[in-house]
Write an enzyme that holds these catalytic residues in place. Structure first.
Site, PDB file in Angstrom:
ATOM      1  N   CYS A 169      -1.471  72.498  16.353  1.00  0.00           N
ATOM      2  CA  CYS A 169      -1.993  72.223  15.008  1.00  0.00           C
ATOM      3  C   CYS A 169      -0.916  71.879  13.987  1.00  0.00           C
ATOM      4  O   CYS A 169      -1.165  71.138  13.038  1.00  0.00           O
ATOM      5  CB  CYS A 169      -2.804  73.413  14.504  1.00  0.00           C
ATOM      6  SG  CYS A 169      -4.228  73.787  15.541  1.00  0.00           S
ATOM      7  N   HIS A 212      -4.174  71.553   7.229  1.00  0.00           N
ATOM      8  CA  HIS A 212      -4.702  71.338   8.573  1.00  0.00           C
ATOM      9  C   HIS A 212      -6.158  71.796   8.589  1.00  0.00           C
ATOM     10  O   HIS A 212      -6.487  72.877   8.085  1.00  0.00           O
ATOM     11  CB  HIS A 212      -3.877  72.125   9.586  1.00  0.00           C
ATOM     12  CG  HIS A 212      -4.591  72.391  10.869  1.00  0.00           C
ATOM     13  ND1 HIS A 212      -5.120  71.380  11.636  1.00  0.00           N
ATOM     14  CD2 HIS A 212      -4.863  73.553  11.512  1.00  0.00           C
ATOM     15  CE1 HIS A 212      -5.697  71.915  12.699  1.00  0.00           C
ATOM     16  NE2 HIS A 212      -5.559  73.226  12.648  1.00  0.00           N
ATOM     17  N   ASN A 266     -12.086  70.170  13.936  1.00  0.00           N
ATOM     18  CA  ASN A 266     -10.642  70.393  13.999  1.00  0.00           C
ATOM     19  C   ASN A 266     -10.047  69.390  14.983  1.00  0.00           C
ATOM     20  O   ASN A 266     -10.303  69.457  16.184  1.00  0.00           O
ATOM     21  CB  ASN A 266     -10.372  71.823  14.460  1.00  0.00           C
ATOM     22  CG  ASN A 266      -8.889  72.164  14.530  1.00  0.00           C
ATOM     23  OD1 ASN A 266      -8.042  71.289  14.435  1.00  0.00           O
ATOM     24  ND2 ASN A 266      -8.579  73.433  14.711  1.00  0.00           N
TER      25      ASN A 266
END
Length: 355
Positions: A116, A282, A312
Site C-alpha cells: 500500500c 491511500h 482499495n
C-alpha cells in the site's frame, strides 16, 4: 535548488464495474455490511486473459508521458510498485518497458514491493534520482490486479470485498522553480507484526514463519532434508494461498501512523497542517480517511476519497486518487498536496508536494 516535480500524471481503471450486490452472489455479505465497514460501493476488475498489472500500468503510463510533453524514448528510469505482479519473477518494471516498446539497455527498471505504501516509497526514490541529476524523466507506476488472487467465498469476504484493480502513473522531472515540486518525503517501517497483513503462501519459508508468530499451522511440508515444497496440494485444499488480514489490528495501527507521519513531514518542511490544500490518502478504508481528516482538522474538500468507486487498489490508490483530484480541478498550481499511505509490512510514509 534542483527539485523533482510531477511533470505528467495518468490513471487507468478497467471497464468492468463490480458492485457490492454482485458479490452477494458468491458470498454471504450485503451492500450495507460492506459500506458500513469500508465505505466501498463498487470496484473495478480487469478483463481476465486480456489485462494484467503490467498492461494496466502501461495505459496509465502512456497518459502520464503524453501529459509530461515527452516521448516514451525520453524515459530514462522506471519504478514499478505493486503487490500483484504478472509473474513471481521477473518484476513488472521490465515487462512495462517491453509493453511500452522502449526495450533498450540504457533504461533501468526497479520493482518496489511495499504494498500500500509502494507509490509513496517509489516517489521518494524517484525524487532522489531526479534532484541529484542522475535522471531527468523517471516513470513511476503503481498498479494492481487483485481480482486474480482473491478468495471469492464467505470465508474470504473480509479481504475480498475491499480490493479492486487499477493503475496510476507519474513522470518525475527536474525543476528549479522556487518552492515547486517534492518538498519532503518521510518513510517508516516496523516488521514486528508482518503476518497480521500478509500473503504467506506460496513462499520460501517452508512453514517456518511460525518462528515469529508462534502459530502452529500445518502447511503439508515434508520433513526431507532437501526439496521442501514451495506450493503443494495441502495448501490448495485448505485455502492457504490467499491474503490474510487481521482487520481490527491493521485499522488501529493505521489511524496511529497516518497522522504521525503527516505531521512529521510538515514539521520537517517547516509547514503546518493548516497549510495543506489537499490530502490524498491511500484508499484503504473510508473510515480510516475520515478519522485522519478529523485528527488534522481538515474540511471535506481538503481530502480526496474515491474508495467508494474503486475499492482499495493498494499501490495504485494514491496515484489514481491524485490524478482524479487534479483532473477535477481540485488540485491547482501552487497548492500544497500531501500524500500518505500505510500498509503491509508494516510500512508507511508521507510526501509533501508543491504543485
Amino acid at each position: 535548488m534542483l527539485r523533482s516535480k510531477i511533470g505528467g500524471i495518468g490513471s487507468y481503471v478497467p471497464d468492468k464495474v463490480v458492485t457490492n450486490d454482485d458479490l452477494t452472489r458468491v458470498m454471504d455479505t450485503s451492500d450495507e455490511w460492506i459500506q458500513e465497514r469500508t465505505g466501498i460501493k463498487e470496484r473495478r476488475y480487469g478483463t481476465k486473459h486480456e489485462e494484467t498489472t503490467t498492461t494496466m500500468g502501461a495505459r496509465a503510463a502512456e497518459i502520464a508521458i503524453e501529459r509530461a510533453g515527452i516521448s516514451k524514448e525520453d524515459i530514462d528510469f522506471i519504478i514499478f510498485a505493486t503487490l500483484s505482479p504478472d509473474y513471481y519473477f521477473p518484476g513488472c518494471g521490465v515487462l512495462l518497458q517491453r509493453e511500452l516498446g522502449i526495450t533498450n539497455t540504457e533504461i533501468g527498471a526497479l520493482d518496489i514491493r511495499n504494498q500500500c505504501s509502494g507509490f509513496v516509497y517509489g516517489l521518494s526514490v524517484a525524487d532522489q534520482f531526479v534532484k541529484t541529476g542522475m535522471y531527468k524523466n523517471v516513470l513511476l507506476v503503481g498498479a494492481e490486479m487483485h481480482s486474480m488472487g482473491l478468495d471469492f467465498s464467505t470465508e474470504g469476504r473480509g479481504v475480498t470485498v475491499i480490493f479492486g484493480d487499477g493503475a496510476g502513473a507519474v513522470v518525475l522531472q527536474p525543476t528549479e522553480e522556487e518552492g515547486q515540486g517534492v518538498l519532503q518525503t518521510c518513510l517508516h517501517s516496523d516488521g514486528t507484526y508482518a503476518e497480521k497483513l500478509a500473503f504467506i503462501n506460496p513462499g520460501s519459508h517452508g512453514g517456518y514463519h511460525k518462528k515469529y508468530t508462534g502459530e502452529e499451522v500445518d502447511y503439508g511440508y515434508s520433513d526431507a532434508e532437501f526439496g521442501e515444497i514451495f506450493l503443494n496440494q495441502h495448501m490448495l485444499d485448505n485455502d492457504q494461498i490467499y491474503p490474510n488480514m487481521e482487520g481490527q489490528f491493521v485499522f488501529k495501527m493505521a489511524v496511529q501512523k497516518f497522522p504521525q507521519v503527516i505531521m512529521e513531514a510538515l514539521e520537517k518542511a517547516g509547514l503546518k497542517k493548516e497549510d495543506i490544500n489537499m490530502l490524498v490518502p491511500h484508499q484503504a478504508n473510508l473510515r480510516i480517511s475520515q478519522f485522519v481528516q478529523k485528527r488534522l482538522g481538515l474540511k471535506d474538500e481538503q481530502v480526496w476519497n474515491n474508495i467508494q468507486k474503486y475499492g482499495n487498489t493498494t499501490a495504485a490508490s494514491v496515484p489514481i486518487a491524485l490524478c482524479e483530484a487534479w483532473e477535477s480541478g481540485a488540485v491547482r498550481d501552487g497548492d500544497l498536496v500531501c500524500l500518505a499511505a500505510f500498509g503491509s509490512g508494516f510500512t508507511w510514509g508521507a510526501a509533501l508536494i508543491r504543485w
